[in-house]
Design a protein around this motif. Structure first.
Motif, PDB file in Angstrom:
ATOM      1  N   LYS A 160       0.643  -1.017  -0.519  1.00  0.00           N
ATOM      2  CA  LYS A 160       0.412  -0.257   0.217  1.00  0.00           C
ATOM      3  C   LYS A 160       0.731   1.067   0.110  1.00  0.00           C
ATOM      4  N   ASP A 161       1.774   0.985   0.350  1.00  0.00           N
ATOM      5  CA  ASP A 161       2.843   2.494   0.841  1.00  0.00           C
ATOM      6  C   ASP A 161       3.453   2.352  -0.285  1.00  0.00           C
ATOM      7  N   LYS A 165       7.340  -1.356   1.858  1.00  0.00           N
ATOM      8  CA  LYS A 165       6.261  -2.334   1.747  1.00  0.00           C
ATOM      9  C   LYS A 165       5.116  -1.299   2.759  1.00  0.00           C
ATOM     10  N   SER A 166       3.821  -2.759   3.495  1.00  0.00           N
ATOM     11  CA  SER A 166       2.647  -2.003   4.362  1.00  0.00           C
ATOM     12  C   SER A 166       3.251  -2.274   5.348  1.00  0.00           C
ATOM     13  N   ASP A 167       2.724  -1.267   6.206  1.00  0.00           N
ATOM     14  CA  ASP A 167       3.543  -1.833   8.045  1.00  0.00           C
ATOM     15  C   ASP A 167       1.578  -2.463   8.479  1.00  0.00           C
ATOM     16  N   PRO A 168       0.689  -3.289   8.373  1.00  0.00           N
ATOM     17  CA  PRO A 168      -0.168  -3.508   8.660  1.00  0.00           C
ATOM     18  C   PRO A 168      -0.740  -4.021  10.275  1.00  0.00           C
ATOM     19  N   PHE A 169      -1.720  -3.427  10.449  1.00  0.00           N
ATOM     20  CA  PHE A 169      -2.619  -3.827  11.891  1.00  0.00           C
ATOM     21  C   PHE A 169      -3.758  -4.757  11.434  1.00  0.00           C
ATOM     22  N   GLU A 188      -0.811  -4.436  17.490  1.00  0.00           N
ATOM     23  CA  GLU A 188      -0.014  -3.717  17.304  1.00  0.00           C
ATOM     24  C   GLU A 188       0.159  -3.323  15.530  1.00  0.00           C
ATOM     25  N   VAL A 189       1.267  -2.830  15.192  1.00  0.00           N
ATOM     26  CA  VAL A 189       1.517  -2.132  13.976  1.00  0.00           C
ATOM     27  C   VAL A 189       2.801  -2.672  13.536  1.00  0.00           C
ATOM     28  N   VAL A 190       2.835  -3.708  12.818  1.00  0.00           N
ATOM     29  CA  VAL A 190       4.167  -4.161  12.306  1.00  0.00           C
ATOM     30  C   VAL A 190       5.283  -3.814  10.857  1.00  0.00           C
ATOM     31  N   LYS A 191       6.196  -2.718  11.596  1.00  0.00           N
ATOM     32  CA  LYS A 191       6.247  -1.758  10.217  1.00  0.00           C
ATOM     33  C   LYS A 191       6.868  -2.421   9.142  1.00  0.00           C
ATOM     34  N   TRP A 224      -1.343   0.859   8.180  1.00  0.00           N
ATOM     35  CA  TRP A 224      -0.610   1.868   9.426  1.00  0.00           C
ATOM     36  C   TRP A 224      -0.419   3.430   8.194  1.00  0.00           C
ATOM     37  N   ASP A 225      -1.207   4.526   8.410  1.00  0.00           N
ATOM     38  CA  ASP A 225      -0.535   5.820   8.121  1.00  0.00           C
ATOM     39  C   ASP A 225      -0.639   7.083   9.140  1.00  0.00           C
ATOM     40  N   ARG A 226       0.986   7.553   9.047  1.00  0.00           N
ATOM     41  CA  ARG A 226       0.842   8.636  10.758  1.00  0.00           C
ATOM     42  C   ARG A 226      -0.446   9.465  10.404  1.00  0.00           C
ATOM     43  N   ASP A 227      -0.590   9.452   9.792  1.00  0.00           N
ATOM     44  CA  ASP A 227      -2.254  10.797   9.306  1.00  0.00           C
ATOM     45  C   ASP A 227      -3.409  10.157  10.178  1.00  0.00           C
TER      46      ASP A 227
END
Length: 551
Positions: A160-161, A165-169, A188-191, A224-227
């Protein structure tokens, strides 16, 4: 963003099963007419009684033991009023007023708080007639105590990024009766990976499925996205029963994105999620400790500082109006009437602070409201209110506002009881700014290792920022580098709960619901840290818990 448009609610209530028996007077004709019990519950908002259910009809006995049970959701923080009506009925089971044998009113907490979670009440309602008694037993349903622990991983999730790669949760939802979904867990988010392995986590089984093992559990996978605008990767559904199969084997789920599925003919999936492990353990509950004889000891401390205003003036927070209760009296009644169900002797120590006492005008920060230094106990919540009103007539409101003396007073009593038989709850009602913050923090940190909780209710228009600091929800209270062992303080401003239409019953119910909601978990956290197990119910151990040490 809102995850899946689901509502986020608390864990469903524990479920309590009520067993009913009757003991009817032997003046009835022989053979005795058939009997049935009808349970009504009371709405907190409207105070209306609604029929909840009926037992089966039992005939040919004066002492029916009913097989059909009532299963009720139980909330410690609510006054859940019940009414049991007993009828003698004909063979058609028609209920009419002529068949009415009697009734009993009580709260669900009274049944749970009774010795061994059993109570017997005299039936009333027929003038001049002995109606017999009703016996009620409360039992927590066994699946309410189960805790599921599981671990999941994913493979080949959609990227998705743009960079990396992605930061899935994962987000878990339980389905509700009306088809909506309620968030019950987020991992939790795995980066920066498309093949994440999440940490094992534990969740109450009732939070997953509310006791229905075949109810749908939906799991969404997000990037996961920071915003906060997390990207939806896909979803899959399962059930508690299906999840539990992973105790013997891995279970692999396809992650599907409905939009992609519609758009792309060759779409297979957006990756897979594997349930690596799943286990279920039982843990002790609040009801287990109450049933085993643990008593809640309630102590009250009321602010008598001059900032409350002259009690004879209508503008005073202590004003004794003949028409309605003051905010102080409402807060005391709201909390006390629920806690008293879990205290067998119904004797409550009650103190005032910040007043000048007659005759010599000595300033006191922990004077007994009943003016009895040897025995500060008041009989029931009504007794506490009477002593409070009497003190308002005799002492001079003064200052400053010190909390530490009364916290330390209750802590000294709690320190003498470490076997789990007593748990102390201190209610402090105050109108304003605290004058001994450093000493109060020190007292709270010391008390956090003891079997006690502190509820602070702020009344009036003051700003209560300092009180928020004592409520350790976000940052644990500390004093001189030492942190509180547990979060034991709950602070609320009373004005947030006042019903705008002036309904005092509703205002009190709202206040109690919020300030008492944390007490069961605070009691459990103390028992867990001390490795104290509930005692067997009194039927197995008939000796009664000794009288509590009085603060």
């Amino acid at each position: 963003m809102s995850l899946g448009g689901a509502s986020e609610r608390s864990v469903p209530a524990t479920k309590i099963e009520i067993t009913v028996s009757c003991r009817r007077p032997d003046v009835l004709p022989s053979p005795p007419p058939p009997a049935v019990v009808v349970l009504y519950t009371q709405s907190q908002a409207s105070q209306e009684w609604r029929e909840f259910g009926r037992t089966e009809v039992i005939d040919n006995t004066l002492n029916p033991d009913f097989v059909r049970k009532f299963v009720l959701d139980y909330f410690f923080e609510e006054k859940q009023n019940l009414r049991f009506d007993v009828y003698n009925v004909d063979s058609k089971t028609n209920i009419s007023k002529t068949d009415f044998l009697g009734q009993a009113f009580l709260a669900l907490g009274e049944v749970i708080g009774g010795q061994g979670s059993r109570v017997e009440r005299t039936l009333t309602g027929v003038p001049g007639k002995k109606c017999g008694t009703i016996l009620l037993t409360a039992e927590e349903l066994s699946n309410c105590r189960d805790i599921a622990t599981m671990q999941l991983c994913a493979n080949k999730l959609d990227k998705k990024d743009f960079f990396g790669k992605s930061d899935p949760f994962l987000v878990f939802y339980r389905s509700n009766e009306d088809g909506t979904f309620t968030i019950c867990h987020k991992t939790e988010v795995v980066k920066n990976t498309l093949n994440p392995v999440w940490q094992p986590f534990s969740i109450p089984v009732r939070a997953l499925c509310n006791g229905d093992y075949d109810r749908t559990v939906k799991i969404d996978v997000y990037d996961w996205d920071r915003d906060g605008s997390h990207d939806f990767i896909g979803e899959f559904t399962t059930s508690y029963r299906e999840l539990s199969k992973a105790q013997n084997q891995f279970t692999v789920y396809e992650v599907l994105n409905p939009r992609k599925k519609c758009k792309k003919k060759k779409y297979v999936n957006s990756g897979t999620v594997t349930l690596l492990s799943f286990s279920v353990d039982s843990e002790f509950t609040f009801v287990d400790y109450i049933k085993g004889g643990t008593q809640l000891n309630f102590t009250v401390a009321i602010d008598f500082t001059a900032s409350n205003g002259n009690p004879l003036q209508p503008t005073s927070l202590h004003y004794m109006s003949p028409y309605q209760l003051s905010a102080y009296a409402m807060a005391l009644k709201a909390v006390g009437e629920i806690i008293q169900d879990y205290d067998s002797d119904k004797l409550f120590p009650a103190y005032g602070f910040g007043a000048k006492l007659p005759p010599e005008g000595r300033i006191s920060h922990q004077f007994p409201l009943n003016n009895n230094d040897e025995d500060p106990n008041c009989a029931g919540i009504e007794g506490v209110l009477e002593s409070y009103f009497q003190s308002l007539r005799t002492v001079q409101l003064y200052g400053p506002t010190y909390f530490a003396p009364v916290i330390n007073q209750v802590a000294r009593a709690a320190a003498k009881i470490s076997d789990g038989s007593q748990y102390y709850v201190l209610l402090i009602i105050t109108d304003g700014v605290i004058s001994d913050m450093m000493q109060t923090k020190e007292a709270i940190v010391s008390a956090s290792s003891l079997p006690m909780s502190i509820i602070i209710v702020g009344v009036g228009p003051a700003m209560f920022e300092a009180m928020e600091e004592l409520d350790g929800d976000d940052v644990r209270v500390s004093s001189r580098g030492r942190y509180a062992e547990r979060d034991i303080v709950q602070f609320v401003p009373f004005r947030d709960y006042v019903d705008r239409s002036g309904n005092q019953v509703l205002s009190m119910a709202r206040l109690a619901k919020d300030v008492l909601a944390e007490i069961p978990e605070q009691l459990l956290s103390y028992m867990r840290t001390r490795d104290i197990q509930p005692r067997p119910p009194p039927s197995a151990n008939p000796s009664r818990t000794p009288a509590p040490e009085q603060p």
